[in-house]
Design an enzyme around this catalytic site. Structure first.
Site, PDB file in Angstrom:
ATOM      1  CG  HIS A  57      -1.967   1.241   1.211  1.00 51.53           C
ATOM      2  ND1 HIS A  57      -3.189   0.981   1.211  1.00 51.53           N
ATOM      3  CD2 HIS A  57      -1.884   2.309   1.029  1.00 51.53           C
ATOM      4  CE1 HIS A  57      -3.850   2.179   0.929  1.00 51.53           C
ATOM      5  NE2 HIS A  57      -2.952   3.032   1.078  1.00 51.53           N
ATOM      6  CG  HIS A  59      -0.912   6.936  -1.842  1.00 49.65           C
ATOM      7  ND1 HIS A  59      -2.168   7.188  -2.436  1.00 49.65           N
ATOM      8  CD2 HIS A  59      -1.240   6.377  -0.500  1.00 49.65           C
ATOM      9  CE1 HIS A  59      -3.038   6.717  -1.558  1.00 49.65           C
ATOM     10  NE2 HIS A  59      -2.383   5.895  -0.417  1.00 49.65           N
ATOM     11  CD  GLN A 152      -6.831  11.312  -1.839  1.00 48.01           C
ATOM     12  OE1 GLN A 152      -5.498  10.910  -2.175  1.00 48.01           O
ATOM     13  NE2 GLN A 152      -7.435  11.282  -0.658  1.00 48.01           N
ATOM     14  CG  HIS A 210      -7.404   4.246   0.640  1.00 47.02           C
ATOM     15  ND1 HIS A 210      -6.788   3.796  -0.640  1.00 47.02           N
ATOM     16  CD2 HIS A 210      -6.188   5.011   1.132  1.00 47.02           C
ATOM     17  CE1 HIS A 210      -5.745   4.284  -0.738  1.00 47.02           C
ATOM     18  NE2 HIS A 210      -5.468   5.008   0.234  1.00 47.02           N
ATOM     19  CD  GLU A 213      -6.858   6.637   5.835  1.00 50.01           C
ATOM     20  OE1 GLU A 213      -7.042   6.580   4.803  1.00 50.01           O
ATOM     21  OE2 GLU A 213      -5.738   7.149   6.411  1.00 50.01           O
ATOM     22  CG  ASP A 309      -1.023   5.255   3.610  1.00 47.58           C
ATOM     23  OD1 ASP A 309      -1.076   5.409   2.248  1.00 47.58           O
ATOM     24  OD2 ASP A 309      -1.636   5.531   4.536  1.00 47.58           O
ATOM     25  CD1 TRP A 315      -3.000  13.352   3.630  1.00 45.47           C
ATOM     26  CD2 TRP A 315      -1.951  12.820   1.876  1.00 45.47           C
ATOM     27  NE1 TRP A 315      -4.090  13.458   2.348  1.00 45.47           N
ATOM     28  CE2 TRP A 315      -3.193  13.121   1.314  1.00 45.47           C
ATOM     29  CE3 TRP A 315      -0.910  12.443   0.796  1.00 45.47           C
ATOM     30  CZ2 TRP A 315      -3.578  13.275   0.179  1.00 45.47           C
ATOM     31  CZ3 TRP A 315      -1.207  12.483  -0.293  1.00 45.47           C
ATOM     32  CH2 TRP A 315      -2.700  13.042  -0.848  1.00 45.47           C
TER      33      TRP A 315
HETATM   34 ZN   LIG Z   1      -3.624   5.236   1.282  1.00 45.47          ZN
END
Ligand SMILES: [Zn+2]
Length: 438
Positions: A57, A59, A152, A210, A213, A309, A315
């Site tokens: 997982h 990005h 997203q 996802h 979350e 991630d 983030w």
């Molecule tokens: Zn993610």
């Protein structure tokens, strides 16, 4: 006879002092003292040799963008989302490719050779998908990169969410993503799960969403995902990423949910670094941890693998492409410090991740791909403790990265001249004792 022999290796299952013979890009022998010679020899000097790390997982369209166009000053999820919104219209294909390739360089030096990345499909230009499909081809000789079409901004919530996701799949993105907890309503979330599972079934693709979350204990899209998985015949091909709401759920409800997930053979992907950083933000004290129920899910026989991630993106300002850092956090957050616990945690960043990603020929057995990492640590528990240097990274029987051992020099009268944590600071019992479970 062999192209490469790795001498004096300790194996993840605890066997020590083995030689690994490699021929034609595959593991051809695992024996004590192989008599044959080889084109090349790597001396593992009694260190751990593992199959490479797998990150299920990630990005890659956002990674290494920290500071573009500005820093996340508050360090919160909400400012992160706002920042990504500012950055997205400025993205160019060339810049995306450059950042992704640089991340892959880093990943190789960390022994991370298998990565599943989500690709944001919210912007109908799909410059992200175009760029990462090109990166996938470029890195194929050394990293297997899987791509997930990830809406997203919401599959239904974003103006072009539905059409953009389909187009990304048409372009060759091979996994169906989703974000049901971010749709406008619970109903829309449940509808998105059904629609996306239907697309996966029609196209013969895996699913990786996802899912939940959030700290909201009523966020129960994983239940819908498990039910739709069974309904559409997708057992074993579906992953639920994050599942943080499970941390906060009512225990009685969870006692029904986990068997449902097991029936659907859901692959569970917690992201320990990000979950502990971003969840529980609305709590005062006590603060929830926000990672899903790793121990209980593993005990129920579910396949649990950990994702990184984010690395240096809107983030998460930290991260290093090191799956042992991810595992190290998991041990703490899940409170899994037992001998058997640690072995399971190591599996979660190697063999379990490989299962989630559906990798073929992965592992440390005869006939498996000769993709291996020599670590500056004696065994699995020491690797988890030290996050040690990757001395050699081997792909298809060829050394593709090397890092010198980490040794500190000391200039103190009457004290040793050097300190190597991995050799000089091991537990004061035999390796058999320190790895033996009761
Ligand atoms: Zn993610």
């Amino acid at each position: 006879m062999f192209d490469l022999i790795i001498r004096n290796a300790n194996l993840p299952d605890g066997r020590e002092g083995f030689d690994i013979g490699i021929a034609g890009g595959k593991i051809a022998a695992i024996e004590k003292s192989i008599a044959a010679t080889a084109g090349e020899t790597v001396d593992a000097t009694g260190r751990l040799v593992s199959p490479p790390f797998c990150d299920p997982h990630f990005h890659m369209d956002a990674t290494l963008s920290l500071g573009m166009p500005r820093m996340n000053v508050s360090g919160t999820l909400l400012e992160g989302i706002a920042l990504w919104g500012e950055l997205r219209p400025l993205l160019t294909k060339e810049a995306l490719i450059e950042r992704a390739l640089r991340y892959c360089d880093l990943a190789v030096t960390q022994g991370l050779l298998y990565i599943r990345s989500h690709v944001d499909t919210s912007d109908p230009q799909l410059v992200t998908a175009e760029a990462l499909l090109e990166v996938k081809e470029k890195v194929a000789p050394y990293i297997e990169l899987q791509l997930v079409a990830f809406p997203q901004d919401g599959y239904y919530r974003a103006p072009d969410g539905v059409a953009s996701l389909e187009r990304a799949l048409d372009m060759g993105v091979g996994i169906v993503g989703g974000i049901p907890h971010f749709e406008r309503t619970m109903e829309d979330g449940a509808r998105s799960v059904e629609a996306l599972c239907r697309i996966a079934a029609d196209r013969g693709l895996p699913v990786d969403m996802h899912c939940d979350e959030t700290d909201d204990p009523m966020s129960r899209h994983i239940e819908t995902l498990a039910a739709q998985t069974v309904r559409f015949g997708l057992k074993g091909r579906v992953a639920g990423s994050h599942l943080t709401s499970m941390h906060s759920m009512d225990n009685y409800y969870v006692s029904k949910l986990i068997p449902l997930m097991a029936e659907a053979e859901i692959n569970v992907i917690p992201n320990p670094l990000i979950n502990i950083m971003l969840q529980g933000r609305h709590d005062t004290y006590p603060k929830r941890r926000g990672m899903t129920r790793v121990r209980e899910l593993m005990a129920a026989g579910l396949n649990v693998s950990f994702g990184h991630d984010c690395v240096m993106d809107p983030w998460y300002s930290m991260g290093s492409g090191d799956m042992l850092e991810v595992a190290h956090m998991a041990i703490h957050v899940a409170q899994m410090a037992g001998i058997e616990d640690k072995r399971k945690i190591f599996d979660a960043i190697t063999v379990n991740s490989a299962k989630t990603m559906g990798l073929e020929g992965y592992g440390l057995g005869i006939g498996c791909k000769a993709d291996l990492v020599v670590l500056q640590a004696a065994d699995v528990t020491e690797a988890l403790r030290l996050k040690p240097n990757r001395l050699f990274v081997i792909k298809a029987g060829k050394v593709i990265a090397r890092t010198a051992p980490r040794v500190g020099e000391l200039f103190l009268a009457g004290r040793p001249a050097s300190v190597e944590m991995a050799r000089d600071y091991v537990p004061r019992c035999s390796s058999a004792d320190r790895n033996r479970s009761r």
